[in-house]
Design an enzyme around this catalytic site. Sequence first.
Site, PDB file in Angstrom:
ATOM      1  N   GLY A  71       4.165   1.221  -5.440  1.00  0.00           N
ATOM      2  CA  GLY A  71       2.917   1.682  -4.845  1.00  0.00           C
ATOM      3  C   GLY A  71       1.838   1.955  -5.877  1.00  0.00           C
ATOM      4  N   THR A  72       2.219   2.574  -6.969  1.00  0.00           N
ATOM      5  CA  THR A  72       1.242   2.933  -7.997  1.00  0.00           C
ATOM      6  C   THR A  72       0.585   1.688  -8.580  1.00  0.00           C
ATOM      7  OG1 THR A  72       2.508   4.922  -8.523  1.00  0.00           O
ATOM      8  CG2 THR A  72       0.955   4.139 -10.209  1.00  0.00           C
ATOM      9  N   ASN A 151       0.554  11.541   2.414  1.00  0.00           N
ATOM     10  CA  ASN A 151       1.923  11.846   2.008  1.00  0.00           C
ATOM     11  C   ASN A 151       2.250  13.334   1.994  1.00  0.00           C
ATOM     12  OD1 ASN A 151      -0.048  11.281  -0.167  1.00  0.00           O
ATOM     13  ND2 ASN A 151       1.505  12.195  -1.477  1.00  0.00           N
ATOM     14  N   GLN A 179       3.041   5.439   3.085  1.00  0.00           N
ATOM     15  CA  GLN A 179       3.726   6.378   3.977  1.00  0.00           C
ATOM     16  C   GLN A 179       3.775   5.911   5.426  1.00  0.00           C
ATOM     17  OE1 GLN A 179       5.506   9.012   3.175  1.00  0.00           O
ATOM     18  NE2 GLN A 179       4.958   9.127   1.010  1.00  0.00           N
ATOM     19  N   SER A 199       5.323   0.353  -0.733  1.00  0.00           N
ATOM     20  CA  SER A 199       6.322   0.656  -1.761  1.00  0.00           C
ATOM     21  C   SER A 199       7.697   0.722  -1.109  1.00  0.00           C
ATOM     22  CB  SER A 199       5.996   1.995  -2.423  1.00  0.00           C
ATOM     23  OG  SER A 199       7.043   2.362  -3.290  1.00  0.00           O
ATOM     24  N   HIS A 201      10.661   1.941  -1.909  1.00  0.00           N
ATOM     25  CA  HIS A 201      11.546   3.115  -1.878  1.00  0.00           C
ATOM     26  C   HIS A 201      11.100   4.175  -0.885  1.00  0.00           C
ATOM     27  CE1 HIS A 201       9.504   6.312  -4.422  1.00  0.00           C
ATOM     28  NE2 HIS A 201       8.776   5.274  -4.771  1.00  0.00           N
ATOM     29  N   CYS A 326       4.630  14.541  -7.259  1.00  0.00           N
ATOM     30  CA  CYS A 326       3.845  14.518  -8.502  1.00  0.00           C
ATOM     31  C   CYS A 326       3.205  15.867  -8.774  1.00  0.00           C
ATOM     32  CB  CYS A 326       2.763  13.454  -8.409  1.00  0.00           C
ATOM     33  SG  CYS A 326       3.236  12.059  -7.404  1.00  0.00           S
TER      34      CYS A 326
HETATM   35  C1  LIG Z   1       4.914   7.371  -3.232  1.00  0.00           C
HETATM   36  C2  LIG Z   1       3.507   7.009  -3.005  1.00  0.00           C
HETATM   37  C3  LIG Z   1       2.819   6.166  -3.893  1.00  0.00           C
HETATM   38  C4  LIG Z   1       3.439   5.674  -5.169  1.00  0.00           C
HETATM   39  O1  LIG Z   1       4.403   4.688  -4.956  1.00  0.00           O
HETATM   40  P1  LIG Z   1       5.464   4.379  -6.119  1.00  0.00           P
HETATM   41  O2  LIG Z   1       6.177   3.165  -5.633  1.00  0.00           O
HETATM   42  O3  LIG Z   1       6.356   5.568  -6.215  1.00  0.00           O
HETATM   43  O4  LIG Z   1       4.690   4.120  -7.362  1.00  0.00           O
HETATM   44  C5  LIG Z   1       1.525   5.825  -3.603  1.00  0.00           C
HETATM   45  N1  LIG Z   1       0.913   6.281  -2.502  1.00  0.00           N
HETATM   46  C6  LIG Z   1       1.542   7.087  -1.617  1.00  0.00           C
HETATM   47  C7  LIG Z   1       0.811   7.534  -0.395  1.00  0.00           C
HETATM   48  C8  LIG Z   1       2.848   7.483  -1.848  1.00  0.00           C
HETATM   49  O5  LIG Z   1       3.450   8.294  -0.977  1.00  0.00           O
END
Ligand SMILES: *Cc1c(COP(=O)(O)O)cnc(C)c1O
Length: 402
Positions: A71-72, A151, A179, A199, A201, A326
């Site tokens: 996601g990042t 989130n 999310q 993302s 996971h 985070c």
């Molecule tokens: C977890 C999350 C991310 C980051 O995703 P990663 O795969 O952990 O880098 C970005 N945006 C939201 C809304 C998230 O919940």
Amino acid sequence: MRRVYFDHSATTPIDTAVVDAMTPYLTEYFGNPSSFHSYGREVRKAVEAAREKVALAIGADPKEITFTSGGTESDNMAIHGVAYMNKNKGNHIITSAVEHHAVLNTVKALGKEGFDITILPVDKYGMVNPDDVAAAITDKTILITIMHANNEIGTIQPVKEIAAIAKARGVYVHTDAVQSFGKIPLNVDDLGVNLLTLSAHKFYGPKGVGVLYIRKGTRWKQTLMHGGSQERLRRTGTENVPGIIGLAKAAEIVSANLQKEQDYLTKLRDKLIKGVMDNIDKVILTGHPTQRLCNLASFCFEYIEGESQLLSLDMKGIAASSGSACTSGSLEPSHVLMALGLTHEIAHGSLRLSLGKDNTEEDVDYFLEVLPAVVQRLRMMSPLAEDVPEMEEFMEGVRCGV
Ligand SMILES: *Cc1c(COP(=O)(O)O)cnc(C)c1O
């Protein structure tokens, strides 16, 4: 001791069917998908089949799907790619105050590079007003990035309305749907966005793999990394093949079960919310009362220090969070809760419970059984509680050794 995992917004356990789908690509099928020989070709075929599955899950064309490290990276790529490629048109980017740091910090970094940034406020439920978006757009606006669902508090944003406004003004829209995917129906054409982040996971897939959807025709350019021409020049580096296979399998499973899981999780969530609101005083539900994710219950408890509450719950086997993973470990209250207009003190008493498909009613019952004593003990210890009349009484009793 019973263990209850209520932190699915931070990460989800990987589905066993996903592990099974990935295993051959960690063992037998080890070829590099860019290789010419049969080892490479069979893996290439699997990666492209995975791309088709993901495309189908969000109503996209396979050519619009780029695999990333999560996601990042997708958020960074989406925002940088539009910003740098459309500089000639303008330098204005609009986002909201409740975005994930992967978006917010990327936009702020561009602000330091000379881009003009507007961070829109939200209402007390964490909702962005589409009228505010319309009012913020100028001739120089090139991108609006507003998350699909939050989130920390679960509020679902009016992305479709925002995208319609943006389209009429010729402005691109990116949405972080990390999310929401697998929890609310998601179709890129229905939403009308140009770019979208996923993302794995967060939907029972493996960590370290994600998706950036880029609508055909969007002026966007990969600018972060230099290297080989993988992913049609959009994301260089040898593909995370097992991760991609796992992501696609997970996407397929959550899409097939969406309605069922949504109904199930809504029921659990509502039981949890009702149980907390009915049995604890001086607590508020954060986020929108109805426009919220089916799996997310978030609260602020007055006269409670969130971190201590997490610790107490952890000692009882309950894994929860005080906001985003985070933010935990920093003393700053969550930027999301502050954006709702809460005071520092109240924001510090936050608790986020994010449910998943393996949670049961018994998990919720156990939590509701444990919580009152935890809250009572922490409030007794709180220096702030002295200001509360009924707490004062309670404290007198304690001091006298009653
Ligand atoms: C977890 C999350 C991310 C980051 O995703 P990663 O795969 O952990 O880098 C970005 N945006 C939201 C809304 C998230 O919940």
